[in-house]
Design a protein around this motif. Structure first.
Motif, PDB file in Angstrom:
ATOM      1  N   GLY A   1       7.033  -9.768   6.656  1.00 45.68           N
ATOM      2  CA  GLY A   1       6.108 -10.476   7.523  1.00 45.68           C
ATOM      3  C   GLY A   1       6.066 -11.965   7.284  1.00 45.68           C
ATOM      4  N   HIS A   2       4.984 -12.589   7.745  1.00 44.74           N
ATOM      5  CA  HIS A   2       4.847 -14.047   7.690  1.00 44.74           C
ATOM      6  C   HIS A   2       4.431 -14.522   6.301  1.00 44.74           C
ATOM      7  CE1 HIS A   2       4.205 -18.099   9.027  1.00 44.74           C
ATOM      8  NE2 HIS A   2       2.913 -18.057   8.777  1.00 44.74           N
ATOM      9  N   THR A   3       3.447 -13.862   5.707  1.00 43.00           N
ATOM     10  CA  THR A   3       2.939 -14.283   4.394  1.00 43.00           C
ATOM     11  C   THR A   3       3.130 -13.235   3.309  1.00 43.00           C
ATOM     12  OG1 THR A   3       0.720 -13.476   4.955  1.00 43.00           O
ATOM     13  CG2 THR A   3       1.218 -15.790   5.432  1.00 43.00           C
ATOM     14  N   LYS A   4       3.571 -12.037   3.676  1.00 43.20           N
ATOM     15  CA  LYS A   4       3.799 -11.006   2.667  1.00 43.20           C
ATOM     16  C   LYS A   4       4.874 -10.047   3.147  1.00 43.20           C
ATOM     17  CE  LYS A   4       0.268  -7.761   4.287  1.00 43.20           C
ATOM     18  NZ  LYS A   4      -0.938  -6.963   3.919  1.00 43.20           N
ATOM     19  N   SER A   5       5.428  -9.313   2.208  1.00 41.42           N
ATOM     20  CA  SER A   5       6.459  -8.320   2.511  1.00 41.42           C
ATOM     21  C   SER A   5       6.070  -7.008   1.837  1.00 41.42           C
ATOM     22  CB  SER A   5       7.830  -8.792   1.996  1.00 41.42           C
ATOM     23  OG  SER A   5       8.216  -9.999   2.627  1.00 41.42           O
ATOM     24  N   SER A   6       6.183  -5.920   2.585  1.00 41.40           N
ATOM     25  CA  SER A   6       5.790  -4.609   2.071  1.00 41.40           C
ATOM     26  C   SER A   6       6.940  -3.622   2.192  1.00 41.40           C
ATOM     27  CB  SER A   6       4.563  -4.080   2.825  1.00 41.40           C
ATOM     28  OG  SER A   6       3.460  -4.952   2.681  1.00 41.40           O
ATOM     29  N   PHE A   7       6.925  -2.644   1.306  1.00 43.13           N
ATOM     30  CA  PHE A   7       7.957  -1.617   1.286  1.00 43.13           C
ATOM     31  C   PHE A   7       7.281  -0.259   1.188  1.00 43.13           C
ATOM     32  CE2 PHE A   7      11.318   0.823  -1.111  1.00 43.13           C
ATOM     33  CZ  PHE A   7      12.225   0.869  -0.059  1.00 43.13           C
ATOM     34  N   TYR A   8       7.586   0.626   2.137  1.00 42.16           N
ATOM     35  CA  TYR A   8       6.979   1.947   2.185  1.00 42.16           C
ATOM     36  C   TYR A   8       8.079   3.005   2.085  1.00 42.16           C
ATOM     37  CZ  TYR A   8       3.425  -0.970   4.443  1.00 42.16           C
ATOM     38  OH  TYR A   8       2.534  -1.970   4.741  1.00 42.16           O
ATOM     39  N   ILE A   9       7.823   4.029   1.292  1.00 37.30           N
ATOM     40  CA  ILE A   9       8.759   5.151   1.188  1.00 37.30           C
ATOM     41  C   ILE A   9       8.061   6.406   1.703  1.00 37.30           C
ATOM     42  CG2 ILE A   9      10.096   6.613  -0.365  1.00 37.30           C
ATOM     43  CD1 ILE A   9      10.541   4.261  -2.165  1.00 37.30           C
TER      44      ILE A   9
ATOM     45  N   PRO B   1       3.816   9.323   3.576  1.00 36.75           N
ATOM     46  CA  PRO B   1       3.958   8.149   2.699  1.00 36.75           C
ATOM     47  C   PRO B   1       3.658   8.508   1.251  1.00 36.75           C
ATOM     48  CG  PRO B   1       1.914   8.018   3.958  1.00 36.75           C
ATOM     49  CD  PRO B   1       2.672   9.201   4.499  1.00 36.75           C
ATOM     50  N   VAL B   2       4.576   8.189   0.347  1.00 45.09           N
ATOM     51  CA  VAL B   2       4.397   8.560  -1.060  1.00 45.09           C
ATOM     52  C   VAL B   2       4.370   7.348  -1.997  1.00 45.09           C
ATOM     53  CG1 VAL B   2       5.363  10.873  -0.813  1.00 45.09           C
ATOM     54  CG2 VAL B   2       6.895   8.960  -1.270  1.00 45.09           C
ATOM     55  N   LEU B   3       5.028   6.252  -1.607  1.00 43.14           N
ATOM     56  CA  LEU B   3       5.040   5.067  -2.456  1.00 43.14           C
ATOM     57  C   LEU B   3       4.950   3.816  -1.590  1.00 43.14           C
ATOM     58  CD1 LEU B   3       7.773   5.787  -5.179  1.00 43.14           C
ATOM     59  CD2 LEU B   3       5.303   5.621  -5.539  1.00 43.14           C
ATOM     60  N   GLN B   4       4.339   2.770  -2.146  1.00 43.81           N
ATOM     61  CA  GLN B   4       4.226   1.498  -1.431  1.00 43.81           C
ATOM     62  C   GLN B   4       4.163   0.360  -2.440  1.00 43.81           C
ATOM     63  OE1 GLN B   4       0.656   1.023   0.910  1.00 43.81           O
ATOM     64  NE2 GLN B   4       0.899  -1.192   1.035  1.00 43.81           N
TER      65      GLN B   4
ATOM     66  N   TYR C   1      13.665  -2.580  -4.837  1.00 41.30           N
ATOM     67  CA  TYR C   1      14.627  -1.721  -5.539  1.00 41.30           C
ATOM     68  C   TYR C   1      13.929  -0.946  -6.659  1.00 41.30           C
ATOM     69  CZ  TYR C   1      18.751  -0.219  -8.127  1.00 41.30           C
ATOM     70  OH  TYR C   1      19.703   0.537  -8.778  1.00 41.30           O
ATOM     71  N   GLN C   2      13.014  -1.601  -7.366  1.00 41.42           N
ATOM     72  CA  GLN C   2      12.257  -0.919  -8.419  1.00 41.42           C
ATOM     73  C   GLN C   2      11.429   0.228  -7.833  1.00 41.42           C
ATOM     74  OE1 GLN C   2      10.166  -4.299 -10.151  1.00 41.42           O
ATOM     75  NE2 GLN C   2      11.427  -4.147 -11.995  1.00 41.42           N
ATOM     76  N   CYS C   3      10.901   0.025  -6.635  1.00 43.74           N
ATOM     77  CA  CYS C   3      10.127   1.076  -5.970  1.00 43.74           C
ATOM     78  C   CYS C   3      11.018   2.274  -5.654  1.00 43.74           C
ATOM     79  CB  CYS C   3       9.488   0.519  -4.699  1.00 43.74           C
ATOM     80  SG  CYS C   3       8.296   1.623  -3.900  1.00 43.74           S
ATOM     81  N   MET C   4      12.244   2.014  -5.228  1.00 43.71           N
ATOM     82  CA  MET C   4      13.179   3.109  -4.956  1.00 43.71           C
ATOM     83  C   MET C   4      13.539   3.852  -6.229  1.00 43.71           C
ATOM     84  SD  MET C   4      15.769   1.914  -1.912  1.00 43.71           S
ATOM     85  CE  MET C   4      16.362   0.419  -2.712  1.00 43.71           C
ATOM     86  N   MET C   5      13.695   3.131  -7.335  1.00 48.52           N
ATOM     87  CA  MET C   5      13.991   3.778  -8.614  1.00 48.52           C
ATOM     88  C   MET C   5      12.810   4.647  -9.064  1.00 48.52           C
ATOM     89  SD  MET C   5      17.083   2.998  -9.378  1.00 48.52           S
ATOM     90  CE  MET C   5      17.290   3.214  -7.592  1.00 48.52           C
ATOM     91  N   ALA C   6      11.590   4.166  -8.804  1.00 50.12           N
ATOM     92  CA  ALA C   6      10.404   4.947  -9.146  1.00 50.12           C
ATOM     93  C   ALA C   6      10.350   6.230  -8.322  1.00 50.12           C
ATOM     94  CB  ALA C   6       9.146   4.114  -8.921  1.00 50.12           C
ATOM     95  N   TYR C   7      10.759   6.133  -7.051  1.00 47.32           N
ATOM     96  CA  TYR C   7      10.801   7.310  -6.181  1.00 47.32           C
ATOM     97  C   TYR C   7      11.804   8.329  -6.726  1.00 47.32           C
ATOM     98  CZ  TYR C   7      11.931  10.178  -2.112  1.00 47.32           C
ATOM     99  OH  TYR C   7      12.163  11.238  -1.267  1.00 47.32           O
TER     100      TYR C   7
END
Length: 279
Positions: free
Chosen positions: A54-62, A68-71, A136-142
């Motif tokens: 986004g404009h001021t932040k970036s989010s990652f959802y799995i 939804p299990v991780l964010q 990438y760390q979020c994907m590794m946690a998943y």
């Protein structure tokens, strides 16, 4: 911070502060979950990731089987890229924004570019590097938690439209990367929801995450379908002038009345004198 027992005061405070109807307030994760669950034929993989730049932040959802299990969220977005370009090249923010939109790109492997283009691309990539590392760390946690892998990524948000993003992330993480296909549903969407079509959340995410141009001051009440335009000029609250205008109107009417009475009296005196002189 004390826990909030009732949401009414919070919602009213948000409404007063932003001027947005509470019906328009939607949690992005819930929006994405609704969209993914209603488009299983498109998002059929067991584990998918959605990158919202986004404009001021970036989010990652799995999502795992549509749930939804991780964010994770990073306070870096398109605005940071614009500011860094302005600072690096000693130009204004407006000029930096134009340069980012018209000339910005992520340097995909094998792309032939000049030294100046590479420097510009490397600048953008360096700003987003902490974001991609966190994703990438979020994907590794998943993978550690569910003993499974994210099989496909989808990108959305204005900053994701900088050319080269899917190619760079796909090469980097060895995962297919596509754009979220919500905008493909635009011809079939309406701002007047019906009981037969569950488009409320899809509409919200389509406008909130996939809109690249247009007046960002426009908001839609997704329950009633009303479009509210927050004017781009001065936001004047005319109600504050109601009392002064009443006073001014009263004074004006009073003066006009007094002038009318004076005119009538003077006119009567003049006619009386004319009668006397005529005799």
């Amino acid at each position: 911070m004390a826990p909030v027992n009732r949401l009414d005061p919070v919602i009213k405070a948000l409404q007063m502060e932003t001027g947005i109807d509470p019906d328009s307030l939607v949690v992005p994760q819930g929006v994405l979950a609704s969209y993914v669950s209603n488009a299983r034929e498109i998002y059929s993989e067991q584990g998918i990731g959605i990158i919202d730049l986004g404009h001021t932040k970036s989010s990652f959802y799995i999502f795992r089987n549509g749930v939804p299990v991780l964010q994770t969220t990073a306070a870096i977005g398109g605005l940071n890229i614009t500011q860094k370009i302005a600072e690096h090249y000693k130009i204004s923010l407006a000029e930096a924004e134009v340069a980012k939109v018209n000339k910005g790109f992520f340097g995909a492997p094998g792309l032939e570019v000049t030294n100046e283009q590479k420097a510009f691309s490397d600048l953008i990539s360096a700003i987003m590097e902490p974001v991609f590392h966190k994703f990438y760390q979020c994907m590794m946690a998943y993978t550690a938690r569910y003993h499974d892998y994210v099989l496909r990524l989808y990108a959305c948000g204005g900053t994701s439209l900088i050319p080269g993003l899917p190619e760079v992330l796909s090469t980097r993480w060895k995962i297919p990367v596509d754009y979220l296909t919500i905008s493909n549903q635009l011809p079939n969407l309406s701002i007047n929801p019906s009981k037969q079509t569950d488009i409320v959340l899809s509409n919200a995410i389509c406008i909130g995450l996939s809109q690249t141009k247009g007046n960002a001051r426009n908001t839609i009440n997704f329950r009633s379908g009303r479009l509210r335009n927050h004017k781009s000029g001065l936001n004047i609250k005319w109600k504050q002038f109601e009392k002064p205008l009443r006073i001014i109107t009263f004074v004006y009417v009073f003066l006009v009345t007094c002038m009318g009475i004076q005119y009538f009296l003077l006119n009567s005196q003049i006619k009386s004198k004319e009668k006397v002189y005529s005799k």
